[in-house]
Design an enzyme around this catalytic site. Structure first.
Site, PDB file in Angstrom:
ATOM      1  N   THR A  85       0.567   3.867  -6.503  1.00  0.00           N
ATOM      2  CA  THR A  85       0.729   4.568  -5.227  1.00  0.00           C
ATOM      3  C   THR A  85       2.200   4.733  -4.869  1.00  0.00           C
ATOM      4  O   THR A  85       3.044   3.939  -5.309  1.00  0.00           O
ATOM      5  CB  THR A  85       0.019   3.761  -4.112  1.00  0.00           C
ATOM      6  OG1 THR A  85       0.363   4.314  -2.848  1.00  0.00           O
ATOM      7  CG2 THR A  85       0.431   2.290  -4.124  1.00  0.00           C
ATOM      8  N   ASP A  86       2.474   5.732  -4.046  1.00  0.00           N
ATOM      9  CA  ASP A  86       3.854   5.919  -3.557  1.00  0.00           C
ATOM     10  C   ASP A  86       4.286   4.792  -2.627  1.00  0.00           C
ATOM     11  O   ASP A  86       5.479   4.606  -2.368  1.00  0.00           O
ATOM     12  CB  ASP A  86       4.013   7.278  -2.858  1.00  0.00           C
ATOM     13  CG  ASP A  86       3.072   7.496  -1.674  1.00  0.00           C
ATOM     14  OD1 ASP A  86       2.252   6.608  -1.370  1.00  0.00           O
ATOM     15  OD2 ASP A  86       3.164   8.575  -1.056  1.00  0.00           O
ATOM     16  N   GLU A  87       3.299   4.014  -2.119  1.00  0.00           N
ATOM     17  CA  GLU A  87       3.633   2.963  -1.144  1.00  0.00           C
ATOM     18  C   GLU A  87       4.471   1.843  -1.744  1.00  0.00           C
ATOM     19  O   GLU A  87       5.041   1.041  -1.013  1.00  0.00           O
ATOM     20  CB  GLU A  87       2.353   2.369  -0.543  1.00  0.00           C
ATOM     21  CG  GLU A  87       1.571   3.393   0.225  1.00  0.00           C
ATOM     22  CD  GLU A  87       0.460   2.787   1.062  1.00  0.00           C
ATOM     23  OE1 GLU A  87       0.507   1.583   1.357  1.00  0.00           O
ATOM     24  OE2 GLU A  87      -0.448   3.541   1.418  1.00  0.00           O
ATOM     25  N   TYR A 141      -1.318  -4.953   0.489  1.00  0.00           N
ATOM     26  CA  TYR A 141      -1.826  -3.927  -0.443  1.00  0.00           C
ATOM     27  C   TYR A 141      -0.697  -3.390  -1.318  1.00  0.00           C
ATOM     28  O   TYR A 141      -0.772  -3.458  -2.554  1.00  0.00           O
ATOM     29  CB  TYR A 141      -2.494  -2.775   0.325  1.00  0.00           C
ATOM     30  CG  TYR A 141      -2.664  -1.538  -0.526  1.00  0.00           C
ATOM     31  CD1 TYR A 141      -3.541  -1.535  -1.615  1.00  0.00           C
ATOM     32  CD2 TYR A 141      -1.926  -0.381  -0.286  1.00  0.00           C
ATOM     33  CE1 TYR A 141      -3.682  -0.417  -2.428  1.00  0.00           C
ATOM     34  CE2 TYR A 141      -2.061   0.743  -1.089  1.00  0.00           C
ATOM     35  CZ  TYR A 141      -2.936   0.728  -2.160  1.00  0.00           C
ATOM     36  OH  TYR A 141      -3.062   1.835  -2.966  1.00  0.00           O
ATOM     37  N   LYS A 144       0.119  -3.773  -5.423  1.00  0.00           N
ATOM     38  CA  LYS A 144       0.198  -2.596  -6.318  1.00  0.00           C
ATOM     39  C   LYS A 144       1.564  -2.599  -7.023  1.00  0.00           C
ATOM     40  O   LYS A 144       1.649  -2.309  -8.220  1.00  0.00           O
ATOM     41  CB  LYS A 144       0.007  -1.290  -5.535  1.00  0.00           C
ATOM     42  CG  LYS A 144      -1.390  -1.051  -5.006  1.00  0.00           C
ATOM     43  CD  LYS A 144      -2.454  -0.950  -6.095  1.00  0.00           C
ATOM     44  CE  LYS A 144      -2.328   0.298  -6.939  1.00  0.00           C
ATOM     45  NZ  LYS A 144      -3.484   0.422  -7.885  1.00  0.00           N
TER      46      LYS A 144
HETATM   47  P1  NAD Z   1     -11.502   3.046  -3.355  1.00  0.00           P
HETATM   48  O1  NAD Z   1     -11.364   1.818  -2.530  1.00  0.00           O
HETATM   49  O2  NAD Z   1     -12.213   4.221  -2.806  1.00  0.00           O
HETATM   50  O3  NAD Z   1     -12.170   2.691  -4.756  1.00  0.00           O
HETATM   51  C1  NAD Z   1     -11.857   1.524  -5.467  1.00  0.00           C
HETATM   52  C2  NAD Z   1     -12.923   1.317  -6.534  1.00  0.00           C
HETATM   53  O4  NAD Z   1     -12.569   0.150  -7.286  1.00  0.00           O
HETATM   54  C3  NAD Z   1     -14.327   1.076  -5.966  1.00  0.00           C
HETATM   55  O5  NAD Z   1     -15.282   1.784  -6.717  1.00  0.00           O
HETATM   56  C4  NAD Z   1     -14.518  -0.435  -6.118  1.00  0.00           C
HETATM   57  O6  NAD Z   1     -15.876  -0.809  -6.290  1.00  0.00           O
HETATM   58  C5  NAD Z   1     -13.700  -0.697  -7.370  1.00  0.00           C
HETATM   59  N1  NAD Z   1     -13.229  -2.093  -7.439  1.00  0.00           N
HETATM   60  C6  NAD Z   1     -12.656  -2.821  -6.449  1.00  0.00           C
HETATM   61  N2  NAD Z   1     -12.417  -4.078  -6.871  1.00  0.00           N
HETATM   62  C7  NAD Z   1     -12.838  -4.138  -8.166  1.00  0.00           C
HETATM   63  C8  NAD Z   1     -12.853  -5.161  -9.134  1.00  0.00           C
HETATM   64  N3  NAD Z   1     -12.388  -6.391  -8.872  1.00  0.00           N
HETATM   65  N4  NAD Z   1     -13.344  -4.867 -10.361  1.00  0.00           N
HETATM   66  C9  NAD Z   1     -13.825  -3.632 -10.645  1.00  0.00           C
HETATM   67  N5  NAD Z   1     -13.858  -2.629  -9.751  1.00  0.00           N
HETATM   68  C10 NAD Z   1     -13.361  -2.874  -8.524  1.00  0.00           C
HETATM   69  O7  NAD Z   1      -9.985   3.424  -3.736  1.00  0.00           O
HETATM   70  P2  NAD Z   1      -9.308   4.840  -4.021  1.00  0.00           P
HETATM   71  O8  NAD Z   1      -8.748   5.360  -2.770  1.00  0.00           O
HETATM   72  O9  NAD Z   1     -10.209   5.667  -4.844  1.00  0.00           O
HETATM   73  O10 NAD Z   1      -8.079   4.344  -4.921  1.00  0.00           O
HETATM   74  C11 NAD Z   1      -8.194   4.270  -6.333  1.00  0.00           C
HETATM   75  C12 NAD Z   1      -6.838   3.936  -6.930  1.00  0.00           C
HETATM   76  O11 NAD Z   1      -5.883   4.918  -6.556  1.00  0.00           O
HETATM   77  C13 NAD Z   1      -6.262   2.603  -6.457  1.00  0.00           C
HETATM   78  O12 NAD Z   1      -5.631   1.976  -7.561  1.00  0.00           O
HETATM   79  C14 NAD Z   1      -5.256   2.990  -5.395  1.00  0.00           C
HETATM   80  O13 NAD Z   1      -4.227   2.026  -5.295  1.00  0.00           O
HETATM   81  C15 NAD Z   1      -4.748   4.303  -5.957  1.00  0.00           C
HETATM   82  N6  NAD Z   1      -4.198   5.265  -4.983  1.00  0.00           N
HETATM   83  C16 NAD Z   1      -4.949   5.648  -3.895  1.00  0.00           C
HETATM   84  C17 NAD Z   1      -4.445   6.615  -3.030  1.00  0.00           C
HETATM   85  C18 NAD Z   1      -5.245   7.108  -1.840  1.00  0.00           C
HETATM   86  O14 NAD Z   1      -4.762   7.943  -1.074  1.00  0.00           O
HETATM   87  N7  NAD Z   1      -6.476   6.662  -1.614  1.00  0.00           N
HETATM   88  C19 NAD Z   1      -3.176   7.171  -3.254  1.00  0.00           C
HETATM   89  C20 NAD Z   1      -2.440   6.727  -4.371  1.00  0.00           C
HETATM   90  C21 NAD Z   1      -2.973   5.797  -5.229  1.00  0.00           C
HETATM   91  O1  TDX Z   2      -8.057   5.422  12.249  1.00  0.00           O
HETATM   92  C1  TDX Z   2      -6.935   5.574  11.754  1.00  0.00           C
HETATM   93  N1  TDX Z   2      -5.946   6.116  12.520  1.00  0.00           N
HETATM   94  C2  TDX Z   2      -4.676   6.329  12.066  1.00  0.00           C
HETATM   95  O2  TDX Z   2      -3.825   6.841  12.803  1.00  0.00           O
HETATM   96  C3  TDX Z   2      -6.626   5.215  10.386  1.00  0.00           C
HETATM   97  C4  TDX Z   2      -7.681   4.597   9.508  1.00  0.00           C
HETATM   98  C5  TDX Z   2      -5.357   5.436   9.932  1.00  0.00           C
HETATM   99  N2  TDX Z   2      -4.397   5.968  10.729  1.00  0.00           N
HETATM  100  C6  TDX Z   2      -3.050   6.248  10.181  1.00  0.00           C
HETATM  101  C7  TDX Z   2      -2.403   5.152   9.378  1.00  0.00           C
HETATM  102  C8  TDX Z   2      -1.589   5.928   8.362  1.00  0.00           C
HETATM  103  O3  TDX Z   2      -0.338   6.308   8.930  1.00  0.00           O
HETATM  104  O4  TDX Z   2      -3.242   7.331   9.256  1.00  0.00           O
HETATM  105  C9  TDX Z   2      -2.383   7.192   8.108  1.00  0.00           C
HETATM  106  C10 TDX Z   2      -3.253   7.130   6.856  1.00  0.00           C
HETATM  107  O5  TDX Z   2      -3.962   5.906   6.888  1.00  0.00           O
HETATM  108  P1  TDX Z   2      -4.891   5.413   5.661  1.00  0.00           P
HETATM  109  O6  TDX Z   2      -5.933   6.438   5.400  1.00  0.00           O
HETATM  110  O7  TDX Z   2      -5.316   4.024   5.965  1.00  0.00           O
HETATM  111  O8  TDX Z   2      -3.893   5.493   4.438  1.00  0.00           O
HETATM  112  P2  TDX Z   2      -2.467   4.785   4.099  1.00  0.00           P
HETATM  113  O9  TDX Z   2      -2.319   3.478   4.758  1.00  0.00           O
HETATM  114  O10 TDX Z   2      -1.405   5.818   4.262  1.00  0.00           O
HETATM  115  O11 TDX Z   2      -2.711   4.496   2.517  1.00  0.00           O
HETATM  116  C11 TDX Z   2      -3.380   5.484   1.683  1.00  0.00           C
HETATM  117  O12 TDX Z   2      -2.478   6.185   0.885  1.00  0.00           O
HETATM  118  C12 TDX Z   2      -1.843   5.480  -0.159  1.00  0.00           C
HETATM  119  C13 TDX Z   2      -4.443   4.822   0.806  1.00  0.00           C
HETATM  120  O13 TDX Z   2      -5.363   4.124   1.619  1.00  0.00           O
HETATM  121  C14 TDX Z   2      -3.813   3.919  -0.213  1.00  0.00           C
HETATM  122  O14 TDX Z   2      -4.807   3.406  -1.089  1.00  0.00           O
HETATM  123  C15 TDX Z   2      -2.825   4.714  -1.019  1.00  0.00           C
HETATM  124  O15 TDX Z   2      -2.127   3.896  -1.899  1.00  0.00           O
END
Ligand code: NAD
Ligand code: TDX
Length: 327
Positions: free
Chosen positions: A116-118, A143, A147
């Site tokens: 992630t960019d975080e 988190y 990562k």
């Molecule tokens: P998500 O929480 O929707 O999905 C995570 C998946 O991993 C689920 O299916 C869960 O069952 C599985 N999982 C969790 N713990 C596990 C374990 N111990 N063993 C096996 N499986 C397990 O997450 P997401 O948003 O789809 O994120 C997926 C990946 O992308 C992560 O690595 C996250 O850091 C990265 N990422 C997410 C975002 C975003 O905006 N959501 C952005 C950049 C990177």
């Molecule tokens: O109810 C809300 N109200 C609100 O203002 C929630 C749930 C979030 N927020 C804000 C917090 C953040 O500034 O919105 C922004 C986005 O929040 P999230 O969806 O929780 O994402 P963020 O914390 O930015 O992280 C996401 O992007 C990077 C993903 O959850 C991570 O897995 C990924 O690595």
């Protein structure tokens, strides 16, 4: 190609499985997923799902032995959860990645690690800089720090043991199959339930939005053509502040754009993320397809409208957790 996708039953992993099935129909895809609260077998009905924990060496080893490459999405992914229960983040994101690395090392299997960019921390609102692959790591939350640690493990296994791995760090994803704990689906489903969206703090925080299908095409490009040991940033120049996103969702759903509430801010809340994806664009020729955020958001809203049964069962438990936090 036989591909193992860890976390393939979650949001981005399942979008990636659908993308690969469409773009590489001759590949065999197997999902490895613990099916936590965030995973759903029904997201990927077309492929084999092995239910297992990435931190469990025996089952990871057995699955990795069957394939040519692993794309490692599995993680605990929600910042808010990491603030009140950090342990599963340490276990899955750090020990889990270590376990996957040891298995690919043993079996000589190619690995692509999803990050992630975080990991780069946050930027000021007026900072002209964006994140680059060599920006120093400076994570803020349990988190993002786990990562960051997982990325460093991957880099060490490449250098010390010659593991054939690449890393990608992507910005905030949106699209179908995203859990209702996350910002965009939470607001859409709050409105569908007849409640008001909830904005943390003043809502000035900026996120760099990308459609999950564009993230998937970026990952596929790196998996096929990326150079071992390299980090590629994936982003689609989609910076928006949270307040504008909530207002856009309300307008698209036929409500007054001011019809939302301000709630308690997230502790340590990162202000802004911004990705410079020029390495991926120039070196691997990648381009995003979803360039119109409003159109992508409208399609996402439609998906949640049409798939109420998919999210309804998660909604109550998610909002109960937020209620305890005053958010
Ligand atoms: P998500 O929480 O929707 O999905 C995570 C998946 O991993 C689920 O299916 C869960 O069952 C599985 N999982 C969790 N713990 C596990 C374990 N111990 N063993 C096996 N499986 C397990 O997450 P997401 O948003 O789809 O994120 C997926 C990946 O992308 C992560 O690595 C996250 O850091 C990265 N990422 C997410 C975002 C975003 O905006 N959501 C952005 C950049 C990177
Ligand atoms: O109810 C809300 N109200 C609100 O203002 C929630 C749930 C979030 N927020 C804000 C917090 C953040 O500034 O919105 C922004 C986005 O929040 P999230 O969806 O929780 O994402 P963020 O914390 O930015 O992280 C996401 O992007 C990077 C993903 O959850 C991570 O897995 C990924 O690595």
């Amino acid at each position: 190609m036989k591909l193992l996708v860890t976390g393939g039953a979650g949001f981005i992993g399942s979008n990636f499985v659908h993308h690969v099935r469409r773009e590489r129909p001759d590949w065999e895809v197997i999902v490895f997923d613990a099916l936590t609260y965030a995973g759903n077998r029904a997201n990927v009905p077309e492929v084999e799902v092995i239910q297992g924990d990435v931190a469990d060496a025996e089952s990871v080893d057995a699955a990795v032995a069957r394939v040519d490459a692993v794309v490692h999405f599995a993680a605990e992914s929600h910042n808010d959860n990491s603030l009140h229960s950090p342990w599963p983040f340490v276990q899955t994101n750090l020990i889990g990645t270590y376990t996957v690395l040891e298995a690919v090392r043993k079996h000589g299997v190619r690995l692509h690690h999803i990050s992630t960019d975080e990991v780069y921390g946050d930027l000021e609102l007026d900072d002209p800089a964006k994140f680059l692959p060599d920006t120093p790591y400076n994570p803020s939350s349990p988190y993002s720090s786990t990562k960051a640690g997982s990325d460093l493990l991957v880099r060490a296994w490449v250098r010390s043991f010659g593991v054939a791995a690449t890393i990608s760090n992507c910005s905030n994803n949106y699209g179908p199959f995203q859990h209702v704990e996350k910002f965009i689906p939470r607001q859409i489903t709050e409105i569908l339930e007849g409640r008001r969206p909830k904005l943390y703090g003043a809502g000035q925080n900026v996120r760099d939005w990308i459609h999950a299908d564009d993230h998937s095409s970026g990952v596929l490009a790196v998996l096929e053509r990326g150079r071992t040991g390299e980090t590629y940033l994936i982003g689609a120049d989609g910076e928006r502040d949270n307040k504008s996103v909530v207002e856009m969702i309300l307008s698209l759903m036929g409500h007054d754009a001011t019809d939302y509430d301000h709630v308690n801010d997230r502790p340590g809340h990162d202000m802004r993320y911004a990705i410079d994806a020029s390495k991926l664009r120039t070196e691997l020729g990648w381009e995003p397809r979803y360039r119109d955020f409003e159109a992508g958001l409208a399609a996402t809203i439609d998906w949640y409208r049409q798939n109420v049964a998919w999210w309804k069962s998660q909604k109550e438990a998610t909002e109960a957790k937020y209620q305890v936090l005053g958010r």
